[in-house]
Design a protein around this motif. Sequence first.
Motif, PDB file in Angstrom:
ATOM      1  N   VAL A  49       0.853  -1.197   0.000  1.00 27.61           N
ATOM      2  CA  VAL A  49       0.000   0.000   0.000  1.00 27.61           C
ATOM      3  C   VAL A  49       0.884   1.240   0.000  1.00 27.61           C
ATOM      4  O   VAL A  49       1.765   1.381   0.849  1.00 27.61           O
ATOM      5  N   PRO A  50       0.702   2.124  -0.957  1.00 30.91           N
ATOM      6  CA  PRO A  50       1.539   3.321  -0.972  1.00 30.91           C
ATOM      7  C   PRO A  50       1.143   4.268   0.152  1.00 30.91           C
ATOM      8  O   PRO A  50       0.001   4.295   0.596  1.00 30.91           O
ATOM      9  N   GLN A  51       2.150   5.028   0.591  1.00 35.51           N
ATOM     10  CA  GLN A  51       1.908   5.961   1.682  1.00 35.51           C
ATOM     11  C   GLN A  51       1.414   7.276   1.098  1.00 35.51           C
ATOM     12  O   GLN A  51       2.200   8.152   0.767  1.00 35.51           O
ATOM     13  N   MET A  52       0.107   7.349   0.953  1.00 34.24           N
ATOM     14  CA  MET A  52      -0.427   8.602   0.401  1.00 34.24           C
ATOM     15  C   MET A  52      -1.360   9.213   1.428  1.00 34.24           C
ATOM     16  O   MET A  52      -2.082   8.516   2.124  1.00 34.24           O
ATOM     17  N   ARG A  53      -1.328  10.495   1.504  1.00 37.02           N
ATOM     18  CA  ARG A  53      -2.281  11.165   2.370  1.00 37.02           C
ATOM     19  C   ARG A  53      -3.177  12.019   1.467  1.00 37.02           C
ATOM     20  O   ARG A  53      -2.789  13.093   1.044  1.00 37.02           O
ATOM     21  N   LEU A  54      -4.313  11.441   1.168  1.00 28.80           N
ATOM     22  CA  LEU A  54      -5.251  12.188   0.322  1.00 28.80           C
ATOM     23  C   LEU A  54      -6.264  12.875   1.211  1.00 28.80           C
ATOM     24  O   LEU A  54      -6.756  12.293   2.163  1.00 28.80           O
ATOM     25  N   ARG A  55      -6.539  14.073   0.869  1.00 29.47           N
ATOM     26  CA  ARG A  55      -7.646  14.704   1.557  1.00 29.47           C
ATOM     27  C   ARG A  55      -8.423  15.545   0.547  1.00 29.47           C
ATOM     28  O   ARG A  55      -7.863  15.993  -0.446  1.00 29.47           O
ATOM     29  N   THR A  56      -9.708  15.694   0.815  1.00 26.00           N
ATOM     30  CA  THR A  56     -10.505  16.512  -0.103  1.00 26.00           C
ATOM     31  C   THR A  56     -10.007  17.946  -0.022  1.00 26.00           C
ATOM     32  O   THR A  56      -9.722  18.451   1.062  1.00 26.00           O
ATOM     33  N   PRO A  57      -9.866  18.582  -1.168  1.00 26.68           N
ATOM     34  CA  PRO A  57      -9.343  19.948  -1.139  1.00 26.68           C
ATOM     35  C   PRO A  57     -10.291  20.867  -0.381  1.00 26.68           C
ATOM     36  O   PRO A  57     -11.500  20.775  -0.502  1.00 26.68           O
ATOM     37  N   ASN A  58      -9.711  21.720   0.383  1.00 27.85           N
ATOM     38  CA  ASN A  58     -10.497  22.601   1.222  1.00 27.85           C
ATOM     39  C   ASN A  58     -10.701  23.919   0.486  1.00 27.85           C
ATOM     40  O   ASN A  58      -9.842  24.793   0.502  1.00 27.85           O
ATOM     41  N   ILE A  59     -11.830  24.006  -0.238  1.00 29.82           N
ATOM     42  CA  ILE A  59     -12.095  25.251  -0.964  1.00 29.82           C
ATOM     43  C   ILE A  59     -12.701  26.230   0.022  1.00 29.82           C
ATOM     44  O   ILE A  59     -13.766  25.972   0.587  1.00 29.82           O
ATOM     45  N   PRO A  60     -12.076  27.356   0.214  1.00 25.72           N
ATOM     46  CA  PRO A  60     -12.655  28.313   1.164  1.00 25.72           C
ATOM     47  C   PRO A  60     -13.908  28.931   0.568  1.00 25.72           C
ATOM     48  O   PRO A  60     -14.021  29.132  -0.636  1.00 25.72           O
ATOM     49  N   ARG A  61     -14.856  29.222   1.446  1.00 22.60           N
ATOM     50  CA  ARG A  61     -16.104  29.805   0.959  1.00 22.60           C
ATOM     51  C   ARG A  61     -15.861  31.252   0.587  1.00 22.60           C
ATOM     52  O   ARG A  61     -15.334  32.016   1.394  1.00 22.60           O
ATOM     53  N   PRO A  62     -16.238  31.666  -0.642  1.00 23.85           N
ATOM     54  CA  PRO A  62     -15.989  33.069  -1.014  1.00 23.85           C
ATOM     55  C   PRO A  62     -16.879  34.007  -0.223  1.00 23.85           C
ATOM     56  O   PRO A  62     -17.981  33.648   0.180  1.00 23.85           O
ATOM     57  N   SER A  63     -16.409  35.202  -0.033  1.00 27.71           N
ATOM     58  CA  SER A  63     -17.200  36.163   0.732  1.00 27.71           C
ATOM     59  C   SER A  63     -18.358  36.645  -0.125  1.00 27.71           C
ATOM     60  O   SER A  63     -18.301  36.573  -1.357  1.00 27.71           O
ATOM     61  N   PRO A  64     -19.421  37.152   0.493  1.00 25.87           N
ATOM     62  CA  PRO A  64     -20.599  37.571  -0.292  1.00 25.87           C
ATOM     63  C   PRO A  64     -20.276  38.601  -1.358  1.00 25.87           C
ATOM     64  O   PRO A  64     -20.812  38.542  -2.461  1.00 25.87           O
ATOM     65  N   MET A  65     -19.356  39.544  -1.035  1.00 27.15           N
ATOM     66  CA  MET A  65     -19.119  40.591  -2.019  1.00 27.15           C
ATOM     67  C   MET A  65     -18.412  40.050  -3.260  1.00 27.15           C
ATOM     68  O   MET A  65     -18.642  40.530  -4.371  1.00 27.15           O
TER      69      MET A  65
END
Lengths: 747, 150
Positions: B14-30
């Motif tokens: 098993v390869p040593q990978m650390r996958l995580r879902t990309p954390n897209i920051p929420r854009p501001s209302p403006m």
Amino acid sequence: GTLTWFNSLLGFHRVKMKTPTKELNQVKVPAKILVADVKDVLESGVSTEKQEYLLKLLILSLIYLLAFSTRLFSVLRYESVIHEFDPYFNYRSTKYLVNEGIYNFLNWFDQSAWYPLGRIVGGTIYPGLMATAAAVYWVLHAVNITVDIRNVCVLLAPWFASNTAMVTYLFAKEIKDESAGLIAAAFIAIVPGYISRSVAGSYDNEGIAIFALILTYYLWVKAVKTGSLFWSAACSLAYFYMVSAWGGYVFIINLIPLYVLVMLLTGRYSSRLYTAYCTLYVLGTLLAMQITFVGFQPVQSSEHMAAFGTFGILQLFGAFNWVRSHMTPENFSRFFKTTLLAILAIAFAGFAIGVATGYISPWTGRFYSLFDPTWAKENIPIIASVSEHQPTTWASFFFDLHILTFLFPAGMYFCFSKLTDANIFLIIYGITAVYFAGVMVRLMLVLAPVACVLGAYAVSCTLQTYAKHLKKPNPVVVSASTSKRNITVAQALPVQRELGAIMLSGIAIMLVLYSFHCTWVTSEAYSSPSIVLAARQHDGSRLIFDDFREAYRWLGQNTPDDARIMSWWDYGYQISAMGNRTVLVDNNTWNNSHIAQVGKAMASPEDKAYEIMRALDVDYVLVIFGGLTGYASDDINKFLWMVRIAGSTDPNIIESNYYTPRGEFRIDKEGAPAMLNCLMYKLCYYRFSEVYTEQGRAPGYDRVRNAEIGNKGFKLEYLEEAFTSQHWLVRVYKVKTPDNRGGIVNL
Amino acid sequence: MSDITELPFSFLRVPQMRLRTPNIPRPSPMVVFWLVFLSYFLVLSGIIYDMIVEPPSIGSTTDSNGNVRPVVFLQYRVNGQFIIEGLSAGAMFAMGGMGFIILDKSNSKSLSIKNRYFLIMSGVLCILIAYNLCLVFLRMKIPGYMVTSS
């Protein structure tokens, strides 16, 4: 990972109940005090709340009357008559409903349309419009006010426009406050984008559908703000009325799930949203399936799958929220990942099976073309040929909205700067409405209400800011150096009150200009009955062309009762309603290949066309010809669409055959031989070469194409002329029947 | 039990990978608002009409001397336009909206009086220019605009 994302969404779970502020203008005064109020006003000073209440009542009554009266131009200029094409079918159906009763209406099979196929009318219409008109008719007759059904139909749309103004007031009041509500009601009473489809005489589904739309949205916003079952159920009843009224209900059932998804994404999930949407989806779907035309589509068609998917996502959201409160975080993370994956896999598999077996039907052409506007042009010429389905130009936007085009982004700005649950709904509605109105001119109707509400939002915010300036006294002039104290409000200008007065008067002038524009547009552009044409002569007097009604009456009086009339599908409803004769194709356009047969007959030479007409059992052919009067929407101008639609089912009809070698569409000597010998050409221009149409031109000069016709003096072999109206607008020909030994005899 | 089920796969590393879902920051209302504003400008310029009907970007007529002169506005029809014409009208709509936004921003805190005057003037000017130019454009398209014929 996914869990932190999910937690962050739920972390903003806040319960938002609008606490009613005890502002003076929200106190409700019972009506019986009203009489005493009037006396009070006359005698002494009256309290502010009563003054405001009276003012509000006065403004709303004026708006009600204004919305009704501005739509009466054509009734006052011509007469109380139904306009356009589709309203004639609605009128005929309403007459049938009123005369035959509800059960016969719901089971009505119309043999006189789409000969020989017939049409199941009960199952292929949205009955809300007819039911509403019949209800008004019966109520009026029950109190012995015997209004003719034609007048009820003609005046139904203006009355509903007044009601729409009232519901828009409630809608904007729910989103912002009462002052925005009043401005929104005033805007929508006269906005040209809505007037164009709700003028007196335009007896069509949109007239009541916009009322139902705004009512549904108002009740939805109320349901989300209060979270009560009562308002959600009321919203589903309003949705049911909308489903019965117009096919555009698909907009509601996709906008509300989109709103729920956006609320989830912005972390505004709450139990109120859950209650409102679940109630609306369940009750609304059940109610929608009661309409025969809709049938099982809410659980089968792709247009409703978004609502279903959102329903599932909302359940998952609520369930995970509840489970999370009962578990430790590590247990929950494992549970969350496995369960989410399992459920998504099952849902995807179910959806894939549904699509593969065809149970879930794909998007219908009408709605698919909203997402891919180029699709209809290549694939379905009928959808592409309707002029209302063309995309919108800037001038259409400005013509139909005037200053609302400036106020719309301003209103969006004010909504974005103070986001609430109700604001977000308005924003999403605005964005989707602008896009769809850009794709199809007809959907400007859906943009008009939200433009009015957003415009009212902007005007109300601006007015509130500058009205405050008027009330404060001018401050003493402050020295130029700024002190170090905390600035909590903007520094007051020395000319504050004058500035407030200037801005208020500026906005007032802008609104006055808006009303001038709207009234001009209504009077000039949107009040023509289109069944009666008018033109101005050189000396300024008006010339009326009443050829259509003349011809349809002739048909009704001078042809056998079971005669079949072949014409292009535009005129089918009018022939059925006014001529009372059987037609081959009409505006319902549900059978593309039947229309293609008619198109093929019109585009073929006379002998081939005769075979097709004998096969279809045609007795009379009706064409509209504008060459004598200059009427531009005649059948020769529509001819290329006939060729395209015929060519979509019969590959022998090639459009390029009807163009000149250089690619032009001409009817003079240079015209293509296929064009100069086809049935449509011959029926339009028969005996036209004997007529002088314009001074200084040869006989047979076509005033629409601005050319002298190429094929003159021909005789018709298989048809004979039966009737030509006074200005040659409508021409009717009788199809000769063959004799026993194969020749042609006139029977 | 789990040893038996894992046995067929024991030769895999098993390869040593650390996958995580990309954390897209929420854009501001403006930020979202300015995106919406941009798309509003495009849609109201009639860009969908341009994509489907594909009109020329600018029209042309030949006058009496045989010179080819450009025609910016497609005349006598409300339901037709050229591309440049649509974009300039859309710019006017956007400018009018900006005028109202500037007027609101002029009331924000931490502005000196001079700046407030400046913002108010420019806001009013934006609105006036946008509205009047739109009327000029419309009169060029429809010469009979606001001329009562009956």
